[in-house]
Scaffold this motif. Structure first.
Motif, mmCIF file in Angstrom:
data_model
loop_
_atom_site.group_PDB
_atom_site.id
_atom_site.type_symbol
_atom_site.label_atom_id
_atom_site.label_comp_id
_atom_site.label_asym_id
_atom_site.label_seq_id
_atom_site.Cartn_x
_atom_site.Cartn_y
_atom_site.Cartn_z
ATOM 1 N N GLU A 9 0.436 11.428 -2.962
ATOM 2 C CA GLU A 9 0.666 10.243 -2.127
ATOM 3 C C GLU A 9 0.701 10.600 -0.644
ATOM 4 N N ARG B 260 0.827 -1.203 0.000
ATOM 5 C CA ARG B 260 0.000 0.000 0.000
ATOM 6 C C ARG B 260 0.867 1.261 0.000
ATOM 7 N N HIS B 261 2.072 1.147 0.549
ATOM 8 C CA HIS B 261 2.977 2.296 0.561
ATOM 9 C C HIS B 261 3.908 2.280 -0.640
ATOM 10 N N HIS B 262 3.742 1.302 -1.479
ATOM 11 C CA HIS B 262 4.615 1.124 -2.633
ATOM 12 C C HIS B 262 3.859 1.644 -3.852
ATOM 13 N N TRP B 263 3.965 2.948 -4.081
ATOM 14 C CA TRP B 263 3.179 3.583 -5.132
ATOM 15 C C TRP B 263 3.804 3.369 -6.498
ATOM 16 N N ASP B 264 5.098 3.193 -6.471
ATOM 17 C CA ASP B 264 5.846 3.163 -7.718
ATOM 18 C C ASP B 264 7.014 2.196 -7.503
ATOM 19 N N HIS C 210 -14.930 2.573 1.893
ATOM 20 C CA HIS C 210 -15.415 1.333 1.325
ATOM 21 C C HIS C 210 -16.274 0.578 2.323
ATOM 22 N N VAL D 126 3.645 -2.165 -5.964
ATOM 23 C CA VAL D 126 2.994 -1.039 -6.654
ATOM 24 C C VAL D 126 1.471 -1.081 -6.454
ATOM 25 N N ASN D 127 1.079 -0.954 -5.219
ATOM 26 C CA ASN D 127 -0.334 -0.953 -4.846
ATOM 27 C C ASN D 127 -1.092 -2.169 -5.371
ATOM 28 N N GLY D 128 -0.369 -3.256 -5.516
ATOM 29 C CA GLY D 128 -1.044 -4.487 -5.928
ATOM 30 C C GLY D 128 -1.210 -4.645 -7.430
ATOM 31 N N THR D 129 -0.660 -3.723 -8.215
ATOM 32 C CA THR D 129 -0.800 -3.869 -9.664
ATOM 33 C C THR D 129 0.191 -4.877 -10.231
ATOM 34 N N LYS E 203 -2.012 2.750 -13.688
ATOM 35 C CA LYS E 203 -2.485 2.189 -12.433
ATOM 36 C C LYS E 203 -3.857 2.774 -12.119
ATOM 37 N N ASN F 32 -6.177 -6.587 -11.560
ATOM 38 C CA ASN F 32 -4.848 -6.044 -11.298
ATOM 39 C C ASN F 32 -4.818 -4.521 -11.311
ATOM 40 N N MET F 33 -5.990 -3.924 -11.452
ATOM 41 C CA MET F 33 -6.130 -2.465 -11.340
ATOM 42 C C MET F 33 -5.288 -1.719 -12.375
ATOM 43 N N ARG G 250 3.887 8.957 -12.026
ATOM 44 C CA ARG G 250 4.099 7.815 -11.133
ATOM 45 C C ARG G 250 3.133 6.666 -11.395
ATOM 46 N N GLN H 45 -5.667 -4.939 -1.617
ATOM 47 C CA GLN H 45 -4.959 -3.954 -2.436
ATOM 48 C C GLN H 45 -5.939 -3.063 -3.176
ATOM 49 N N LYS H 46 -7.029 -3.623 -3.589
ATOM 50 C CA LYS H 46 -7.989 -2.838 -4.363
ATOM 51 C C LYS H 46 -8.584 -1.713 -3.536
ATOM 52 N N VAL H 47 -8.799 -1.960 -2.259
ATOM 53 C CA VAL H 47 -9.371 -0.886 -1.437
ATOM 54 C C VAL H 47 -8.314 -0.293 -0.494
ATOM 55 N N LEU H 48 -7.054 -0.579 -0.743
ATOM 56 C CA LEU H 48 -5.934 -0.026 0.031
ATOM 57 C C LEU H 48 -6.102 -0.287 1.524
ATOM 58 N N PRO I 247 -8.845 2.784 -5.983
ATOM 59 C CA PRO I 247 -10.185 2.350 -5.558
ATOM 60 C C PRO I 247 -11.259 3.418 -5.713
#
Lengths: 487, 424, 525, 259
Positions: C435, A154-158, C330, A404-407, C232, C115-116, C173, A257-260, C235
Motif C-alpha cells: 500500500e 482510495r486511501h481506505h484499503w481495508d 489509465h 475499501v477502494n470502492g468495493t 478485492k 464493485n471490483m 488485507r 474508484q476503479k482506476v484509483l 485496476p
C-alpha cells in the motif's frame, strides 16, 4: 465505600468520580439505549493504571465500560448495560506520542481529539484521514476503533484503515501490542531499529487488532494506536458535482474508484451539505434550497516529487470520466458554495453546534454497508420508510461514502429531529429500530449499536456463536462492557 | 542414466506446479489451462511431473516400494513431454528423462503391466506393436505401384510404421502419402512386409532394451537399400529415428523427415501445387513426438559442476532440449497454403500442446483413460469452431477417431496428408 | 498409524472411491516441498516432511468438506487443506492427518466488475484469475510465488506479498468475504455473507473474525478449510489479453500501451531505499519492488549457464542494487506523470536505468512478467540451486527493510564465503512495499542453497535457526519465517507479548478435538 | 496328482547384447530396459507339467524363490495353465548359492505338503550352474533324473527320456520323483487371452522366509571374487557389393581370405 477506596488506590483520588451529576452524565446519551447509571467513573492517566483496573475488575467481577470521546455520545456503546459498572474515561490519556513524517504514521492515546491531532500532524507536514466532519469532542482512537469510514476511499484499503497497531489491555488483564509493534523490543528499541509500528497484521497468525476493532470496548481497553496518515498535500483541487438523483453520480464514483482516481470522494444530499456548511439552523434552510438535491464531492491532492503534475492529470482524467457520465465537476456551485470551502470544512472537526444537530437540535443515524451500485434502492427505501412512518423527508440527511477502494459503500441516513418533540422522537425511534427492512434488502450492519445488535446476531447466529468463543479467549470473565453486542 | 542418477533433480524439484499448466506467459485462463493429461484426469499430485519426482524420490530413498498404486501412477502417463517442457521453461532439469528412467527401472524389476507385456510379446515375436502378424505388414500397399526397397535400391524410403501399416482405417494415410509423393515426382520406395517396428514406443513403455535390436536391424536395412532420406507419417517413428536412435548412440546417417516437413519443402520448391479448394475450418493438433519431442537430440556426456558457490552448471555445458525447435511450422504452412482451409488455433498448441492420450502405452494399458484424454482435446478443438481436427500422427488420429465415434461428435479427424491430396 | 477401516470407509462414502487414496506413492507427493529442512529444522538428509498424510482426499464441494471434518472429529483424525502446496506449512505435518487436496474446487464463482470483487474457490490459480480479471479491466493481488499458486490459499490461509503489493497490498488485507468450514465441520459465513448473502465485507458485525481467521501469516489449515472467498480487485490499465512472442523457455511479453518496464539501479541499499520513500509518496508505480540485479539476471536468462556467462560480463554487478518497476497509466496523463516522477526520483537519488542491462535479451520482458504476476520467479529463485531460505525477515518501514538487508548480508556472509550458498546473489528478494509503504515494507534476505548438497543444506538449516534468534536480538522484527508454526512461536512469542498463548487458546476453542493439523500454526492450549 | 514346478526369475537371456551391462564394481549383471523372464528351462519344465495335466489330469503348482520376484512375470505360469503360484520372497534370498536355494525350496515344499512330481529346469539362464534341482532331490531323498527331454506318467510311475550324447536313456521311477527338464521338451505354450485376465486376478501365495521356517544360518551367499565383462564384441556390418549373387559370393570369399 470499598469500591471507591480500591479504585482510589489504583489511580488516585482525583481520578475517581462518583458524584451524582457525573454519574448521571455517563448514564445516558443521544441514543435510544436505556439509561443505566454507573457506580463510578474513573479517569486513568497511563496504561499501568488501566491494567491494574482491569485486574481489579476481574477479581471483583466489576463491569468496565471504556469511553474515549467527550460527550455527547450517540451510539449507546458507552452506556453501561448493567448496574454496578465502572466507566473508564480515557480522556486524560491524551498524549500524541509520536509523529513520524517519513513513515507517514502517528501514535496517539485515546483522549486525543481530531482537533489536537490535526494540529500536531500539520506541524510535521502530515494530514489525518478524516471521518466526515467529526464532532469536536470526538476521540481519534474512538473513531478509528469504531471503523468509521474516512472520506478518501482510495486511501481506505481495508475496513480497519487508518488503524495500524495498538496497545491493548485485554479483558484478562494482559497488556498486548499488535502488528509489528508486538516486538521484539520496547517501543524505544523499535524506533531505534527504524521501526514505526506500521504493519497492522499479526503478530504471527492472528490479527489481534481486528478483534478489538468494532468490539465496542468488549474485548479490552486500547491505550494507544498507531495510525496511518497522509502527507499534507502541496496543492489540492476540489470539485462539486451536482445531480438530481444519487443514480446519476454512481458511474463517475465507480470509475474513479476503479482506476484509483482522486482522493476525497463522497456523496451528500442537500440537507447534509447544508448542515455542514451553514452557520446555524436558519442558514441551513436557505442554503439547502439553493443546493442541488445531491452533490458528489471529489478532490485530487498533489504530493511527492511532482505534485502539480499529479493533480493536473487527475483533474483532466476526472473531467473526462465525468463527461462520459454526463456530469460536470464544478469549482463552485451556482449558489456560490465553493468546492474549496467544502474541502476546508471536511479537513477539520465540526464547529459548534455539531452539524448533525444544526438543523433541529438532535439527530439519530441509520447506517450500514452495501455496494455502490445498490445505494439508490436503499435511499429510496429510507424515504419510503420515513413517509410510511410520517417522518418528514425534509429532515433526512443522506451520506454515501465509498469505502475499501470502492468495493463497498457506507450508507448513512441522518434523521434530524427535535428531542423535545416526543411524537417526532417516537417516529425516529421507530425508524432506527425497524432497520430490519434494510437488512432484508441486503444491507450489512457491520457496526451493530444498540438495538441493532439483537437484530444482526439473530440473523447470523453462526457469527454470534464464534464471537462468543472469541470473547472467552480475551475476556474470560466478561468484565468488558457486558451486555453489548452478543456478550 | 539410471533412475538413481536423477536423484538431484528429484530433490531440487521445488513443486512449483508449472508442470501442470500451460506456460503462464501464454495467458491460459480458466479453460484448457492444464497441460498434463495425467493429473487432469487423476487429480492427485503424484500424477504430475513434480508428483512423480516426489514419489520417485521416496522410492530411491526406500520410503516406498513397488505397490499397485505406485505402478498405477507410473503407467498412467502418456510420456507426452508436456511437463518436461513446461518445467524447462524455468528449470535446468529433465523430467522426461527421469520418467523414462523410472519406466525402465520398473521393466528391469519386472514391475509390468499385463497389457503392455502382451504388446511386448507381440513385438518380440512379430516385430510390431499391434499384436498382428508380421506377414500382414505390407498389406496396406497391395495394388500400389511402389518400389520395394528390400529388393532394389532407392534414395527415399517411406516408412509406414506399425500403427499405419496394420490399422485398416489408417492405411489410407500411407497410401495417400505414397500417391502424393509420387505426384511430386519423388522416387519413393517402401519395405513392405519386411518393415519392422522402429522400437520407439517400447522405449517409452520402459522396454528400453528392445530398441537396441530394432535400431540395429533398421539401420542395417537402410544401409543395405542405400537410403538417403526416410519419410514418415507417424510421429512416433519420426521421433525414434531422429531422436531416440541418436540418443542411444546409433545416430542415423540419413535425413529423417516427417511427411509434413517434406511436403512443406516440396511446396516451397514448387514441386507440389494446390489447384483445388478444400473449404474447411480446421484446427491443428501438434503430435507430441513431432512437436516438443521432435527436436534434435543433443548428446551430452559430462558431469555436474558448481560455480559461484552453489550454482549448478554442467561440464561441458549442457544444452537442454526445451521444445523450442520442434516441428510446428511445417504442418501449419501446409494448411495455410491449401486454398479454402481456414486454420484456427486451439489454446494448447506447439510446445505446450495437449496430448491425444495414446502415448506411453496408455492406449493399450488403459484405453478408457486414453479416450478420456482424447475427448478433452476434442472439446477444446470444438471451441475453435473448427469442422475438423487435423493431425500428423497415426496414433493421434486413431485415438481421436475412437473418441469421436464414441461420443458421436460431428468433428472430423484428418491426417494432414488427406487434405493435401484433396487439394492437388 | 493408518486410518481405521471404519474411518476410511466413512471418508470414502463422502468423496467416492476415486477421490480418496492411501497409496504411499501418492502420499509422497503430499509430503515433499522445497525448504522442508530449514523450515522444519529437520535433518539435512531427510527430504520429506516428518509425518506423511494417512490419506489424501479430493473434496468436490463445501458440504463434502464439512462432512469430512465431522468424520475427523468422530474418529480422532486431523485434516490439512492443500491448495498448490508450495510451502511446508501447506503440507500435513502431524501424525494421523489427512490431506484435503482442493484441486477439484476450481471455479471462479463471480467476477463483479462494478464493485471490483472476485469470488473464488481454492484451486483457482493466481495466473488463471489474472487472465480472467483483465478481461474486465481489473487485476487480483498476486503473490511472489507466482501464477501457479492458489489465490484463495494465499489470501485466506497462507501468506502473500508480491511485486504488485505496492498497489495490491498484503493478501490478508484483500479479503472481503469468506466461507469457512471450521475444524468442527461447522460452516461460518463471515460478515455480509452471513448477514445478507453478499460478498462485499467480512468485518463484523462487531469484532472482525478475520482477525481469528488469519494474521500476518495464515493459519495453514489449522483452523479449518476455506472453501470460497471474495477478494478485492485492483485496476488494470492494459488490454484484455496477455500477449507474448517466442517459444520456451523465454516468452517475451508484448508490453501494452501506456505501460512500461524498467530495472532501476542505485549504488547502495541506502540510496535505493531513499528512492523507495519518494516512489511510494508520489504513488507513481503500477508494480515495483526491490530485487538485486543478480535476481533479474537469473530471470532474463534461459539457463544457469547463460546466467553464469552474463555474470562473467559484469553487467549485473554494476547494477547490484536494483528495483524493478512497471509503470501503467489509465490515461496518457497518468503514464506521463509516472515517467516524469521516475526520472525525477532517479535524478534526486543518484539512480539510473542501465542501458547495457536493458539490452540483454528478455531483460525488460522478464521484469514485466515478474511484476505482472510474480512470473519468472522459478528462474530467479530456484533454477540456480533448487531451493532457498531466508535470513531474518521482518516487515515494517522501508528504513527497517534497509536495516534488515544489511543484517541479512552480515548473517549470510560466513556461509557464502565458504561456498555453501549461491554467491553474490544473496539478498535477492524483498522490499515488496505494501500500500505505497503505508503499512510497511517486506524484505527477504534470501539465500539459495542446494538441497541435494548435504553441507549446503546443513548450513541453510543452521542459518535458518540462527536468523530467528538474530531477528530478536538485533530487533529487526518478526517477518515471514519468524511468524509461523510452533517452533518459531516458541522462540519469538516471549519477545512479543506472548501472542502464542492466545493462539493456543484460539486453537483450542475453535478446534476442540484438534481435528485440523496444528503443524503450521500451533498446538492447542 | 500334484506336480510342482520350480521356476526361477532371470534376466532375459534373449536381451539385445547392447542392453546387457556387466558391472565389475558391484559384481552384478543387469539388462538395461529389459524385463526379467521365467528361466526358459523352467518354462520347459512347466510345459512338461502341463502336458501331463492335459493327458492325465493333474494339479500344477509353480513355486519361485528369490528376492524381489516380479509377480507380473511369474503369473504368466498361471495364464498358460498352472493352477497355483507360490512366491517365496525375501531380501535374504538375493544371490544364494544353489544348495541354499535348494534348502529354501525344500522348506517351502514342506509347507506345501504332499506332492507327486517335482519338475525343474535343467539349469538357469543366468549362471547356468545346473545344480539346484539335483541338490533339492538329494535333500528330499527322492529319485532324481536330470536332463529330461520327455516325460510321461504310466501306471503310477514316471517315465522319462534322459538325454545322453547322441542317444537317450529311458528311465522309469516311482513317485514322488524329481526331474530336471531340458529344452527338447518343447517351448512353453502361449496363454489364451481369457486365462490371462484371470491370471492377474487370481490370488497367489506369497511367503516370507519366516513363513516357511528358514534357518538363516543355513543360507550361504555366493561370494564372487570377480566379475569381468566379456571382451569387446564390437560388430561391424559390411554390405558385400556385387551385381549378382555369384559376384557377391566371390567378393565375400575374397574378403574372408583377407584380400
Amino acid at each position: 465505600m470499598a469500591q471507591k477506596d480500591e479504585l482510589t488506590k489504583i489511580i488516585g483520588k482525583k481520578n475517581v468520580l462518583d458524584d451524582q451529576k457525573t454519574l448521571d452524565a455517563y448514564s445516558r446519551d443521544e441514543s435510544f439505549v436505556i439509561p443505566v447509571r454507573p457506580s463510578c467513573v474513573v479517569k486513568p492517566t497511563k496504561n499501568t493504571e488501566v491494567q491494574a483496573l482491569i485486574k481489579w475488575a476481574n477479581e471483583t467481577g466489576t463491569p468496565l465500560v471504556p469511553v474515549s470521546s467527550g460527550a455527547p455520545h450517540y451510539r449507546g456503546d458507552t452506556i453501561p448495560a448493567t448496574g454496578g459498572a465502572v466507566v473508564v474515561d480515557l480522556s486524560k490519556m491524551n498524549k500524541i506520542i509520536r509523529v513520524d513524517r517519513r513513515n507517514r504514521v502517528a501514535m496517539i492515546e485515546p483522549g486525543v481529539t481530531f482537533g489536537e491531532f490535526i494540529a500536531a500532524l500539520d506541524k510535521e507536514g502530515l494530514a489525518a484521514h478524516m471521518p466526515l466532519v467529526p464532532r469536536s469532542t470526538k476521540s481519534v482512537v474512538g473513531s478509528y476503533l469504531e471503523r468509521e469510514p474516512i472520506t478518501m476511499p482510495r486511501h481506505h484499503w481495508d475496513p480497519q484503515d487508518p488503524l495500524l497497531c495498538m496497545e491493548v489491555i485485554f479483558g484478562d488483564g494482559h497488556l498486548f501490542m499488535t502488528g509489528s509493534a508486538a516486538g521484539p523490543g520496547t517501543l524505544a528499541q523499535q524506533w531505534e531499529n527504524k521501526r514505526a509500528q506500521i504493519r497492522p497484521m499479526g503478530p504471527a497468525q492472528t490479527d489481534f487488532q481486528r478483534v478489538v476493532q468494532g468490539s465496542q470496548g468488549t474485548m479490552g481497553i486500547v491505550t494507544w494506536l498507531s495510525v496511518k496518515c497522509r502527507v499534507k498535500p502541496e496543492l489540492k483541487k476540489s470539485f462539486l458535482v451536482p445531480a438530481k438523483k444519487v443514480e446519476d453520480l454512481l458511474g463517475l464514483v465507480q470509475k474513479m474508484q476503479k482506476v484509483l482516481l482522486g482522493d476525497d470522494c463522497l456523496i451528500l444530499n442537500s440537507h447534509n451539505l447544508a448542515c455542514i456548511m451553514a452557520k446555524d439552523s436558519s442558514e441551513v434552510a436557505t442554503l439547502k434550497d439553493a443546493l442541488p438535491p445531491y452533490v458528489l464531492f471529489i478532490s485530487a491532492e498533489g504530493r511527492g516529487v511532482s505534485p502539480e503534475d499529479k493533480v493536473a492529470y487527475q483533474v483532466n482524467d476526472i473531467k473526462i470520466a465525468a463527461q462520459a457520465n454526463g456530469l460536470i465537476p464544478l469549482e463552485a456551485l451556482p449558489c456560490g458554495l465553493s468546492a474549496d470551502d467544502v474541502a476546508a470544512a471536511l479537513a477539520k472537526p465540526s464547529d459548534e453546534p455539531y452539524w448533525k444537530n444544526k438543523a433541529k437540535g438532535a439527530c439519530r443515524d441509520i447506517f450500514f454497508l452495501t455496494t455502490i451500485d445498490r445505494t439508490p434502492k436503499f435511499v429510496k427505501a429510507m424515504f419510503d420508510q420515513a413517509e410510511s412512518k410520517g417522518f418528514s423527508p425534509n429532515d433526512i440527511g443522506v451520506y454515501l461514502q465509498p469505502t475499501v477502494n470502492g468495493t463497498s459503500c457506507h450508507v448513512e441516513f441522518n434523521l434530524n429531529c427535535d428531542s423535545n418533540n416526543k411524537a417526532e422522537m417516537a417516529k425516529v425511534k421507530g425508524l432506527v429500530n425497524d432497520s430490519l427492512v434494510f437488512a432484508n434488502m441486503g444491507a450489512f450492519f457491520s457496526r451493530p449499536y444498540g438495538s441493532w445488535s439483537d437484530m444482526v446476531y439473530r440473523r447470523d447466529g453462526e457469527t454470534a456463536t464464534f464471537l462468543k468463543k472469541v470473547k472467552t479467549i480475551f475476556d474470560p470473565n466478561k468484565i468488558m462492557n457486558p451486555g453489548k453486542l452478543c456478550f | 542414466m539410471a533412475l538413481i542418477d536423477w536423484k538431484a533433480d528429484m530433490v531440487r524439484c521445488e513443486r512449483c506446479s508449472n508442470c501442470k499448466w500451460v506456460p503462464w506467459q501464454k495467458g491460459p485462463g480458466l479453460e484448457f489451462a492444464q497441460v498434463c493429461p495425467s493429473i487432469s484426469k487423476h487429480n492427485f499430485h503424484a500424477y504430475s511431473g513434480a508428483g512423480r519426482y516426489h514419489s520417485s524420490l521416496a522410492y530411491v530413498t526406500d520410503k516406498i516400494g513397488y505397490t499397485e498404486g505406485w505402478l498405477d501412477i507410473i503407467y498412467h502417463c502418456q510420456m507426452c513431454g508436456a511437463c518436461d517442457i513446461t518445467c524447462k521453461t524455468n528449470r535446468d532439469m529433465e523430467p522426461q528423462e527421469m520418467l523414462l528412467a523410472l519406466r525402465a527401472q520398473c521393466v528391469e524389476d519386472g514391475q509390468l503391466v499385463p497389457a503392455l507385456m502382451d504388446v511386448m510379446e507381440g513385438l518380440k515375436a512379430e516385430d510390431n506393436m499391434m499384436q498382428s502378424k508380421k506377414a500382414d505388414r505390407g498389406n496396406w500397399a497391395k495394388g500400389l505401384k511402389v518400389k520395394d526397397l528390400t529388393k532394389e535400391k532407392g534414395e527415399v524410403l517411406y516408412f509406414a510404421g506399425c500403427r499405419i501399416s496394420f490399422d485398416k482405417e489408417l492405411q489410407k494415410v500411407a497410401r495417400t502419402a505414397i500417391s502424393v509423393l509420387k505426384k511430386a515426382g519423388v522416387d519413393v520406395g517402401i519395405f513392405g512386409k519386411e518393415e519392422a517396428c522402429c522400437g520407439g514406443r517400447s522405449y517409452e513403455m520402459g522396454y528400453q532394451g528392445e530398441i537396441e535390436s530394432f535400431s540395429e536391424n533398421n539401420a542395417a536395412m537402410f544401409k543395405a537399400a542405400g537410403i538417403k532420406k526416410i519419410v514418415v507419417s507417424c510421429s512416433d517413428c519420426y521421433h525414434s529415428f531422429k531422436v531416440l536412435y541418436h540418443k542411444i548412440g546409433r545416430k542415423l546417417d540419413i535425413e529423417v523427415l516427417h511427411i509434413t516437413e517434406y511436403i512443406a519443402q516440396l511446396i516451397k520448391e514448387g514441386k507440389l501445387k494446390f489447384s483445388k479448394s478444400v473449404p474447411l475450418r480446421v484446427t491443428y493438433h501438434d503430435p507430441c513426438h513431432l512437436g516438443r519431442l521432435g527436436e534434435d537430440w543433443i548428446p551430452w556426456n559430462g558431469v555436474e559442476k558448481k560455480v559461484m558457490g552453489q550454482l549448478v552448471l554442467h561440464d561441458p555445458p549442457k544444452v537442454f532440449r526445451r521444445g523450442k525447435y520442434g516441428i510446428y511450422d511445417a504442418p501449419r504452412e501446409i494448411l495455410r497454403s491449401i486454398p479454402g482451409v481456414k486454420l484456427t488455433e486451439m489454446k494448447r498448441i506447439e510446445e505446450y500442446s495437449f496430448c491425444c492420450g495414446a502415448g506411453g502405452g496408455c492406449i493399450d494399458s488403459d484405453p478408457d483413460y486414453s479416450l478420456w484424454v482424447a475427448k478433452e482435446r476434442i472439446t477444446e478443438a470444438k471451441t475453435t469452431g473448427a469442422e475438423a481436427m487435423v493431425t500428423a500422427c497415426g496414433w493421434c488420429e486413431r485415438n481421436f477417431s475412437d473418441a469421436v465415434n464414441e461420443t458421436g461428435d460431428a468433428l472430423k479427424i484428418y491426417d494432414i496428408i488427406e487434405l493435401v491430396e484433396q487439394a492437388i | 498409524m493408518a486410518l481405521t477401516r471404519e474411518a476410511y470407509r466413512a471418508l470414502e462414502d463422502i468423496v467416492g472411491p476415486e477421490n480418496i487414496s492411501e497409496e504411499p506413492a501418492n502420499m509422497a507427493g503430499y509430503a515433499y516441498v522445497f525448504m522442508v529442512q530449514p523450515y522444519m529444522q529437520s535433518p539435512a538428509e531427510e527430504y520429506f516432511m516428518p509425518a506423511w498424510p494417512e490419506a489424501a482426499l479430493l473434496p468436490g464441494c463445501t458440504e463434502e468438506v464439512q462432512a469430512i471434518q465431522r468424520v475427523c472429529n468422530k474418529y480422532g483424525i486431523k485434516s490439512h487443506a492443500f491448495g498448490t502446496g508450495w510451502f511446508p506449512g501447506s503440507l500435513a505435518g502431524s501424525p494421523n492427518t489427512i490431506t484435503l487436496d482442493m484441486r477439484r474446487m476450481n471455479r471462479i464463482v463471480e467476477i463483479d466488475e462494478k464493485n471490483m470483487i472476485a469470488v473464488i474457490e481454492p484451486y483457482v490459480a493466481v495466473g488463471q484469475l489474472h487472465v480472467e480479471c483483465i478481461k474486465k479491466g481489473l487485476r487480483p493481488h498476486v503473490i511472489g510465488p507466482g501464477p501457479t499458486t492458489s489465490s484463495l490459499a494465499s489470501h485466506a490461509a497462507c501468506c502473500g506479498m508480491g511485486p504488485s503489493s505496492i498497489n495490491t497490498s498484503h493478501s490478508s488485507r484483500n479479503i472481503l468475504g469468506v466461507e469457512w468450514v471450521l475444524s468442527t465441520g461447522e460452516l461460518l459465513k463471515m460478515g455480509s455473507l452471513g448477514q445478507s448473502g453478499e460478498w462485499f465485507s467480512a468485518d463484523g458485525p462487531g469484532p472482525s473474525l478475520r482477525g481469528i481467521m488469519r494474521g500476518y501469516m495464515g493459519s495453514f489449515g489449522a483452523l479449518g478449510t476455506f472453501t470460497r472467498i471474495a477478494i478485492k480487485l485492483y485496476p488494470w490499465p492494459g488490454p484484455t489479453k496477455h500477449e507474448s512472442t517466442g517459444r520456451s523457455p523465454c516468452y517475451d511479453p508484448i508490453i501494452p500501451e501506456r505501460m512500461s518496464s524498467y530495472i532501476c539501479s542505485w549504488k547502495s541499499w541506502d540510496d535505493m531505499h531513499e528512492a523507495q520513500y519518494m516512489i511510494t509518496e508520489a504513488e507513481m508505480t503500477y508494480s515495483g519492488d526491490r530485487a538485486v540485479a543478480a535476481w533479474h539476471g537469473a530471470m532474463m536468462t534461459e539457463s544457469n549457464q547463460e546466467f553464469y556467462e552474463l555474470w562473467q560480463k559484469g553487467i549485473l554487478q554494476k547494477n547490484a542494487f536494483a528495483f524493478g518497476i512497471i509503470l501503467g497509466g489509465h490515461s496518457d496523463g497518468e503514464i506521463e506523470y509516472q515517467e516524469k516522477c521516475l526520472k525525477a526520483i532517479l535524478e534526486k537519488t543518484g539512480g539510473w536505468i542501465d542501458e547495457e542491462l536493458e539490452k540483454v535479451p528478455h531483460a525488460v520482458g522478464s521484469n514485466y512478467w515478474w511484476h505482472l504476476w510474480g512470473g519468472e520467479i522459478i528462474k530467479g529463485i530456484f533454477r540456480g540451486t533448487g531451493s532457498f531460505f531466508c535470513a531474518a525477515t521482518g516487515d515494517d518501514t522501508i528504513d527497517n527493510a534497509c536495516f534488515g538487508s544489511y543484517l541479512g548480508d552480515t548473517l549470510m556472509k560466513p556461509y557464502i564465503d565458504k561456498g555453501l550458498f549461491l554467491q553474490e546473489v544473496h539478498n535477492v528478494w524483498g522490499s515488496n512495499l505494501y500500500e505505497q509503504a503505508t503499512i510497511g515494507s517486506h524484505h527477504e534476505p534470501l539465500y539459495q542453497y542446494d538441497p541435494f548438497d548435504l553441507e549446503s543444506t546443513k548450513a541453510a538449516i543452521k542459518l535458518g535457526f540462527d536468523s530467528v534468534g538474530a531477528a530478536i536480538t538485533e530487533g529487526v522484527g518478526l517477518g515471514f519465517f519468524e511468524n509461523a508454526g510452533e517452533m518459531a512461536h516458541t522462540m519469538t512469542s516471549p519477545h512479543a507479548h506472548d501472542f502464542h498463548k492466545y493462539m493456543k487458546k484460539i486453537k483450542r476453542v475453535f478446534d476442540p478435538n484438534t481435528a485440523s493439523d496444528p503443524m503450521g500454526y500451533c498446538e492447542p492450549e | 496328482m500334484k506336480i510342482i514346478v520350480c521356476a526361477k526369475q532371470v534376466p532375459d537371456p534373449e536381451a539385445p547384447y547392447t542392453a546387457v551391462q556387466v558391472n565389475s564394481d558391484t559384481k552384478e549383471i543387469s539388462t538395461k530396459g529389459v524385463a526379467p523372464v521365467i528361466n526358459p528351462y523352467d518354462e520347459n519344465a512347466l510345459e512338461a507339467a502341463l502336458r501331463i495335466k492335459d493327458e492325465n489330469g493333474a494339479e500344477v503348482v509353480v513355486i519361485s524363490v528369490g528376492s524381489k520376484i516380479s509377480q507380473a512375470v511369474l503369473r504368466r505360469s498361471l495364464a498358460v495353465g498352472a493352477d497355483n503360484l507360490v512366491v517365496v520372497d525375501s531380501p535374504q534370498f538375493k544371490s544364494l548359492d544353489s544348495s541354499s536355494i535348494a534348502y529354501v525350496l525344500s522348506k517351502a515344499l514342506e509347507k506345501m505338503g504332499e506332492y507327486d512330481l517335482i519338475l525343474t529346469g535343467r539349469q538357469a539362464g543366468d549362471w547356468d550352474l545346473g545344480q539346484t534341482g539335483l541338490i533339492l532331490g538329494e535333500i528330499l531323498g527322492i529319485p532324481t533324473v536330470n536332463l529330461v527331454r520327455s516325460v510321461k506318467i504310466e501306471d503310477g510311475k514316471v517315465v522319462a527320456e534322459k538325454i545322453l550324447p547322441g542317444a537317450y536313456e529311458l528311465v522309469k521311477s516311482n513317485l514322488p520323483a524329481l526331474l530336471t527338464v531340458s529344452s527338447e521338451v518343447g517351448e512353453l505354450r502361449y496363454p489364451i487371452a481369457k486365462r490371462k485376465i484371470q491370471a492377474y486376478k487370481q490370488p497367489i501365495d506369497v511367503w516370507s522366509a519366516e513363513d516357511i521356517g528358514v534357518d538363516s544360518d543355513k543360507l550361504v551367499q555366493i561370494d564372487m571374487s570377480a566379475l569381468m565383462p566379456p571382451p569387446d564384441m564390437g560388430r561391424d556390418c559390411q554390405f558385400i557389393e556385387g551385381d549378382s549373387p555369384e559376384e557377391k559370393g566371390k567378393n565375400l570369399a575374397s574378403i574372408l581370405k583377407g584380400g
